[in-house]
Scaffold this motif. Sequence first.
Motif: not given
Length: 129
Positions: A40-48, A54, A124, A129
Amino acid sequence: MNNLSISRILKLIKFEFLMHRRFYKMLLLAAFLIVFAILLYTMRKKAAFTNDDWEDRLYTSTYYFYMIGAMFLIVGQSFMDLRSKMEIDRYLLLPASNIERLLSQIIVKFGILFLIMPLIFLVRQFCPA
């Protein structure tokens, strides 16, 4: 007891889960939550930073991180019945050969290890995300 018996191995696995069910439930829950939080953290960081979807390469780093960490934590807890005198007596008096006891431990530990990742990717799939 000179030959391997699948039924004895299955009974040993059942015995292992009955004796340590609280530990295995907490282990499954903790592993699931840790890996899900990392994804979840890496998905949000990439989306930001980008608008890309993904990517598969981001799954692989999380998968390898999980496998290495789980090998140390889950497999390192093998033979929990050999920690005290009373548990040693009970475990060694089970009607099974040493090979069957070892195989049951391997099946239990690696079964838990490989059970978490499909569950996480299933979650997932249903909460993108």
